[in-house]
Design an enzyme around this catalytic site. Sequence first.
Site, PDB file in Angstrom:
ATOM      1  CE1 TYR A   1      -4.216   1.082   0.066  1.00  0.00           C
ATOM      2  CE2 TYR A   1      -4.283  -1.230   0.581  1.00  0.00           C
ATOM      3  CZ  TYR A   1      -4.985   0.043   0.062  1.00  0.00           C
ATOM      4  OH  TYR A   1      -6.306  -0.192  -0.348  1.00  0.00           O
TER       5      TYR A   1
ATOM      6  CD  GLU B   1      -4.457   5.067   1.022  1.00  0.00           C
ATOM      7  OE1 GLU B   1      -4.089   5.051   2.414  1.00  0.00           O
ATOM      8  OE2 GLU B   1      -5.778   5.295   0.661  1.00  0.00           O
TER       9      GLU B   1
ATOM     10  CG  ASP C   1      -8.289  10.011 -23.882  1.00  0.00           C
ATOM     11  OD1 ASP C   1      -7.283   9.277 -23.738  1.00  0.00           O
ATOM     12  OD2 ASP C   1      -9.437   9.681 -23.446  1.00  0.00           O
TER      13      ASP C   1
ATOM     14  CB  THR D   1      -5.127   3.192 -22.019  1.00  0.00           C
ATOM     15  OG1 THR D   1      -4.768   3.189 -23.026  1.00  0.00           O
ATOM     16  CG2 THR D   1      -6.375   3.407 -21.685  1.00  0.00           C
TER      17      THR D   1
ATOM     18  CE  LYS E   1      -7.669   1.354 -24.550  1.00  0.00           C
ATOM     19  NZ  LYS E   1      -8.604   2.668 -24.933  1.00  0.00           N
TER      20      LYS E   1
ATOM     21  NE  ARG F   1      -7.168  -3.982 -18.860  1.00  0.00           N
ATOM     22  CZ  ARG F   1      -7.669  -4.255 -20.143  1.00  0.00           C
ATOM     23  NH1 ARG F   1      -7.215  -5.166 -20.639  1.00  0.00           N
ATOM     24  NH2 ARG F   1      -8.704  -3.305 -20.673  1.00  0.00           N
TER      25      ARG F   1
HETATM   26  C1  LIG Z   1      -9.836   3.136 -24.079  1.00  0.00           C
HETATM   27  C2  LIG Z   1     -10.163   4.461 -23.725  1.00  0.00           C
HETATM   28  C3  LIG Z   1     -10.221   5.001 -22.562  1.00  0.00           C
HETATM   29  C4  LIG Z   1     -10.468   4.366 -21.306  1.00  0.00           C
HETATM   30  O1  LIG Z   1      -9.777   3.460 -21.086  1.00  0.00           O
HETATM   31  P1  LIG Z   1      -9.891   2.081 -19.956  1.00  0.00           P
HETATM   32  O2  LIG Z   1      -8.500   1.699 -19.410  1.00  0.00           O
HETATM   33  O3  LIG Z   1     -10.908   1.355 -20.593  1.00  0.00           O
HETATM   34  O4  LIG Z   1     -10.783   2.754 -18.703  1.00  0.00           O
HETATM   35  C5  LIG Z   1     -10.365   6.571 -22.568  1.00  0.00           C
HETATM   36  N1  LIG Z   1     -10.171   7.167 -23.719  1.00  0.00           N
HETATM   37  C6  LIG Z   1     -10.018   6.642 -24.850  1.00  0.00           C
HETATM   38  C7  LIG Z   1      -9.948   7.630 -26.013  1.00  0.00           C
HETATM   39  C8  LIG Z   1      -9.857   5.409 -24.950  1.00  0.00           C
HETATM   40  O5  LIG Z   1     -10.027   4.849 -26.124  1.00  0.00           O
END
Ligand SMILES: *Cc1c(COP(=O)(O)O)cnc(C)c1O
Length: 414
Positions: free
Chosen positions: A53, A55, A199, A225, A228, A234
Amino acid sequence: MDLQLIRDVDPEVAALMALEATRQQDTLRLIPSENYASAAVLAATAGAFANKYSEGYPGRRYYQGQAHVDALETLTLNRAKSVFGAEHANVQPYSGSPANLAVYFGLLSAGDTILSMSLPHGGHLTHGWKVTISGKFYNAVQYGVRRDTGRIDFDQVAELAREHRPKLIICGASAYPRLIDFERFRAIADEVGALLLADIAHISGLVAGGAHPSPFPHADVVTTTTHKTLRGPRGGMILSKAEHAKALDRAVFPGLQGGPHENAIAGLAVALAEAAQPAFKTYAAEVVHNAQVLGASLLSHGFDLVSGGTDNHLLLIDLTSKQVSGKIAAQALERAGIVCNANSVPFDPRKPFDPSGIRIGTPALTTRGMGPAEMRQLADWMSAVVAAPDDHGLQAGIAAEVKGLAARYPAPSY
Ligand SMILES: *Cc1c(COP(=O)(O)O)cnc(C)c1O
């Protein structure tokens, strides 16, 4: 991975894990948000940091025993800033969605106006779609793509920005096959005094590998993220200009989250080290090249591609002219060992659960080492399946061929 360890304690879970590993090996993963993290990334994610932990932030924790956690998180922050050219980083978000929510919580007040891409045109749920917290707590105004080009309608973005004076403009998408023009978004944000959030959840690996322009210096804040195209564990991450560091860090903790997942941060550190290697540049370029070869092959089979092709890792196929729905096509393709997702296309007359399109991408196949020849073969198979979605015999035959191809390109496993 030593499944025997799990089998001894829990044979049911071990069996499911073995089945999933086999499925991931034997099929072609075309879901553009998915990838295969390296064995080193997976191993780091499973390690001892999972039990700690922590925080707070390095040097400012609420529990003892943080010497190694602090060193790890500091190392990861420095790698993140270096890979993306960012002044500030926060690697604690549990995933992409909480990363976005933390940005809103840190920079906006409830009821503030945001301007973002709508979900049916390729945006993400967390960018203000009405069923989400982002759509309920903020006043989301949404732009889309042009019907004739499939590309972002910048006239509309500028008009909506002037009319609604958003506090935050969001660019970045989940189903948009073209480059994001961050500079153009910056100019519109400047005109109306808005902050700009990029994003880059889908494309962060391409940005890290130099296959997509960087959101910096144009964006104030960048979220992504980590699992991807970046090919990490993750997780999520926020990058920003220094002036927003305090507000964003406070929003993540204590604003939104408790203890960070330091094991995921360990996996991210390894992924960022991989992303800084010259081989990752090659990977990112090959992802885009494979997507373009796949797109050209699909066009030659008479498929309609939204925007006519791709600049990045994904393709959005409008199946209207093939007279099959996205759901039916995705299910037929899965029976043939080709795994993708049904997806709305812009201006889709069909419902989101059974939309007109499918979305495919090349990050995972490229990780397995596949190249242009395999992309052409894949387009042939997809064309045959979509032409006869009820032909289970054909699909079984292709699934066997797919398995043979997949065997030559082992998926990373641990
Ligand atoms: C996949 C995605 C997210 C969210 O990601 P998670 O890990 O699934 O919560 C946010 N913004 C965009 C543009 C995404 O493609």
